[in-house]
Design an enzyme around this catalytic site. Structure first.
Site, PDB file in Angstrom:
ATOM      1  N   GLY A 166       0.529  -1.201  -0.048  1.00 52.67           N
ATOM      2  CA  GLY A 166       0.070   0.105  -0.041  1.00 52.67           C
ATOM      3  C   GLY A 166       0.861   1.344   0.038  1.00 52.67           C
ATOM      4  O   GLY A 166       1.951   1.145  -0.030  1.00 52.67           O
ATOM      5  N   HIS A 196      13.599  10.890  -4.073  1.00 49.81           N
ATOM      6  CA  HIS A 196      13.999   9.702  -4.502  1.00 49.81           C
ATOM      7  C   HIS A 196      15.180   9.566  -5.159  1.00 49.81           C
ATOM      8  O   HIS A 196      16.123   8.530  -4.828  1.00 49.81           O
ATOM      9  CB  HIS A 196      12.792   9.326  -5.506  1.00 49.81           C
ATOM     10  CG  HIS A 196      11.678   8.528  -4.868  1.00 49.81           C
ATOM     11  ND1 HIS A 196      11.569   7.540  -4.505  1.00 49.81           N
ATOM     12  CD2 HIS A 196      10.364   9.452  -4.355  1.00 49.81           C
ATOM     13  CE1 HIS A 196      10.362   7.014  -3.558  1.00 49.81           C
ATOM     14  NE2 HIS A 196       9.629   8.391  -3.727  1.00 49.81           N
ATOM     15  N   SER A 214       9.068   0.309  -2.087  1.00 51.17           N
ATOM     16  CA  SER A 214      10.005   0.802  -2.613  1.00 51.17           C
ATOM     17  C   SER A 214      11.507   0.422  -2.037  1.00 51.17           C
ATOM     18  O   SER A 214      12.403  -0.002  -2.597  1.00 51.17           O
ATOM     19  CB  SER A 214      10.143   2.099  -2.938  1.00 51.17           C
ATOM     20  OG  SER A 214       9.039   2.453  -3.981  1.00 51.17           O
ATOM     21  N   GLU A 227      14.222   7.055 -17.133  1.00 49.45           N
ATOM     22  CA  GLU A 227      12.830   7.718 -16.976  1.00 49.45           C
ATOM     23  C   GLU A 227      11.974   7.379 -18.394  1.00 49.45           C
ATOM     24  O   GLU A 227      12.298   7.771 -19.173  1.00 49.45           O
ATOM     25  CB  GLU A 227      12.689   9.173 -16.738  1.00 49.45           C
ATOM     26  CG  GLU A 227      13.462   9.317 -15.298  1.00 49.45           C
ATOM     27  CD  GLU A 227      13.159  10.987 -14.760  1.00 49.45           C
ATOM     28  OE1 GLU A 227      13.056  11.672 -15.963  1.00 49.45           O
ATOM     29  OE2 GLU A 227      13.627  11.235 -13.757  1.00 49.45           O
TER      30      GLU A 227
END
Length: 596
Positions: A296, A338, A302, A350
């Site tokens: 969740g 991050h 991560s 990305e």
């Protein structure tokens, strides 16, 4: 070469006798008591000798009678307890014994022997090489504050090689350079500070935590000190270690073993052993080829995904979120945070073209995350505008991703949101996202060797859950032997031979273990019926007929609530009234925000 770990714990051991933290209590309940770290090589070379080492040698099936060399890393009391020399003299040992250590170690130990004792002293510095009855000992530098501390590289006459690296922070560059092409058979590397979340929250750099432990793995692999055939064990463990220490280190090819564990190293058979164990994590030093990490929001999914590949020398981080454009300050700050948290040697890509990245990958991948990927893909295929054919275009993109996921040739860890456990989304776009991400997670899960569910920072391996979560028809209450009618079984005759039961159905068919005699119920004497007095009929009140029918209770009272929202006892009709969903679902546009 045989290497027996006489201890695998830190100075205070694990559990700490004075501590009642969750880590110590769990270790105590499990009966896992770790003493200060020490190792014995072929019963001849003793690596560190703390106050508990002699008794540990006896507990683990050996003694110290054959030891010819004692190698001390530094002069801290959990590694350097010279009273062992006094105990040796009381045993009447006359064989020569060589004590090796830094200047402070030798100055401390020599106070415990007389002038006629058969003890030899050898003061060493980083870079020294000495012969220990055929074993080659290389002295390497440690990083342990201001203390004179070293680590030892021990090579057997038959070629096996061990690195004993405890009580050190990040290894000095000179030490990494000295281990180039060593191809150790065994590395004993300390991990004292764990996650730094236990009592005291240590802040120094004199020991390794799990993050810097992974960094040393990367550096040693880059120097070819660690290869595919090397074994690595974490030592000097403390209550700073997290509860999931074993699986986290196993993903890096690192073992967590108990005190007394013995490693048997054979360089001549190393290639054969590697061929036999190639599929295992310990042999490859890598996690499963395909791993899906679910969780969740803010569950720590991560972080778990990144930890799985933290010991890899090269990792490509695939960020699927929309690159910041400067208009959303919160999103820009989140992305920057991050990026700063990733290891410096990782490469960031990305993109939403995950299939192309998977097909061309030559190093391990972290994909974070599938939820943001799906959001952007839904926009690309026209789902948010409800363009004709968007579902077909979405299915094509998902199929392309699954094909690349099946064919990927490197370890890949994908992160995704676990959806569907909360309330039904109020908007059409929210329901589309939930449904499509749930389907994507299910398909990727079926194509993955490992699936982890992260809850409050802890990862649960879904492969360890029971295979059968529901009762199969063969063992359901309606057809179980306890409830089936006996006459029908007798009329049908003996049952035919049953076909092989699938594993998923065998879970519920195990016979319960026999009850031990001392737990069986006591034998009761036979029942003696008692005389009952004759029955005396009682007068019944006159029958009161019921109304011909009942009217359903008011709708606002069915759920036990008045119209003024005060709790009442719900009315109970004579029959079960059907449940009616009174929720009014309003269809909203894909970009329309909830009014609440």
């Amino acid at each position: 070469m045989r290497v027996r770990l006489l201890g695998t714990g830190s100075a205070d051991g694990w559990p700490n006798a004075f501590c009642d933290c969750a880590s110590c209590l769990a270790a105590h309940r499990a009966g896992q008591w770790r003493g200060p770290t020490s190792a014995l090589v072929d019963d001849r070379i003793l690596l560190d000798c703390g106050p508990e080492t002699p008794r540990a040698a006896l507990r683990h099936g050996t003694g110290l009678q054959r030891v010819t060399h004692v190698l001390i890393t530094h002069n801290h009391p959990d590694h350097s307890a010279p009273m062992a020399l006094l105990a040796r003299s009381w045993a009447g040992r006359t064989e020569p014994l060589t004590v090796v250590g830094t200047e402070s170690v030798i100055a401390s130990w020599c106070l415990w022997v007389g002038p006629d004792e058969p003890i030899r002293w050898r003061v060493v510095l980083p870079g020294d090489v000495l012969d220990a009855d055929g074993y080659t000992v290389r002295v390497l530098a440690a990083a342990h504050g201001d203390e004179q501390a070293v680590v030892y590289d021990v090579a057997a006459p038959t070629g096996e090689r061990v690195l004993y690296a405890t009580d050190t922070g990040p290894l000095p560059a000179a030490t990494i350079s000295a281990t180039t092409d060593a191809q150790y058979d065994l590395v004993l590397l300390e991990a004292t500070f764990g996650d730094r979340r236990g009592p005291g929250r240590p802040a120094g750099q004199d020991h390794l935590d799990l993050s810097t432990f992974a960094d040393q793995m990367v550096r040693l692999r880059g120097a070819r000190a660690l290869t595919r055939g090397s074994r690595v064990a974490a030592v000097h463990l403390s209550h700073q270690s997290p509860p999931d220490l074993r699986p986290r280190l196993a993903a890096w090819g690192v073992q967590v073993v108990e005190d007394g564990h013995e490693f048997v190293l054979d360089r001549a058979a190393r290639g054969r052993r590697l061929a036999e164990t190639r599929p295992t994590i310990a042999a490859s030093g890598r996690p499963s080829r395909r791993t899906l990490v679910l969780g969740g929001v803010r569950s720590g999914k991560s972080a778990v995904a990144e930890q799985l590949l933290a010991a890899e020398p090269q990792v490509t981080y695939v960020a699927t979120g929309t690159p910041p454009d400067g208009e959303d300050a919160e999103w820009t700050e989140r992305v920057a945070r991050h990026r700063a948290d990733r290891p410096e040697h990782w490469t960031t890509v990305e993109t939403t073209d995950l299939a192309a990245v998977l097909r061309s990958a030559t190093s391990p991948l972290v994909v974070d995350c599938l939820g943001t990927w799906l959001t952007r893909v839904l926009g690309d295929v026209g789902a948010w505008d409800e363009q004709p054919g968007w579902r077909t275009r979405l299915d094509d993109r998902v199929d392309e991703l699954l094909e690349a996921w099946h064919a990927v040739g490197v370890p890949v860890v994908a992160v995704s949101n676990e959806v569907g456990a909360g309330v039904v989304p109020a908007t059409w776009s929210g329901r589309v996202f939930r449904d499509e991400l749930g389907r994507l997670n299910t398909r990727l899960s079926s194509a993955s060797e490992s699936v982890l569910l992260v809850i409050a920072g802890r990862a649960v391996d879904l492969a360890t859950l029971p295979l059968a979560l529901s009762t199969s028809p063969a063992t359901s209450p309606a057809t179980s032997p306890a409830t089936s009618p006996a006459p029908a079984q007798e009329a049908a005759g003996p049952a035919p031979a049953a076909a092989a039961t699938p594993p998923a159905q065998r879970v519920a068919t195990h016979r319960a273990p026999a009850v031990p005699p001392h737990l069986q119920p006591l034998q009761q004497p036979p029942h003696q019926p008692t005389q009952q007095p004759p029955h005396q009929p009682t007068q019944q009140p006159p029958h009161q007929p019921k109304p011909a029918h009942r009217v359903a209770p008011p709708l606002h009272a069915v759920n036990g609530m008045r119209s003024d929202d005060t709790q009442v006892q719900p009315a109970i009709p004579d029959r079960d009234w059907p449940l009616v969903d009174l929720t009014v679902h309003e269809r909203r546009g894909p970009f329309e925000q909830d009014s609440a």
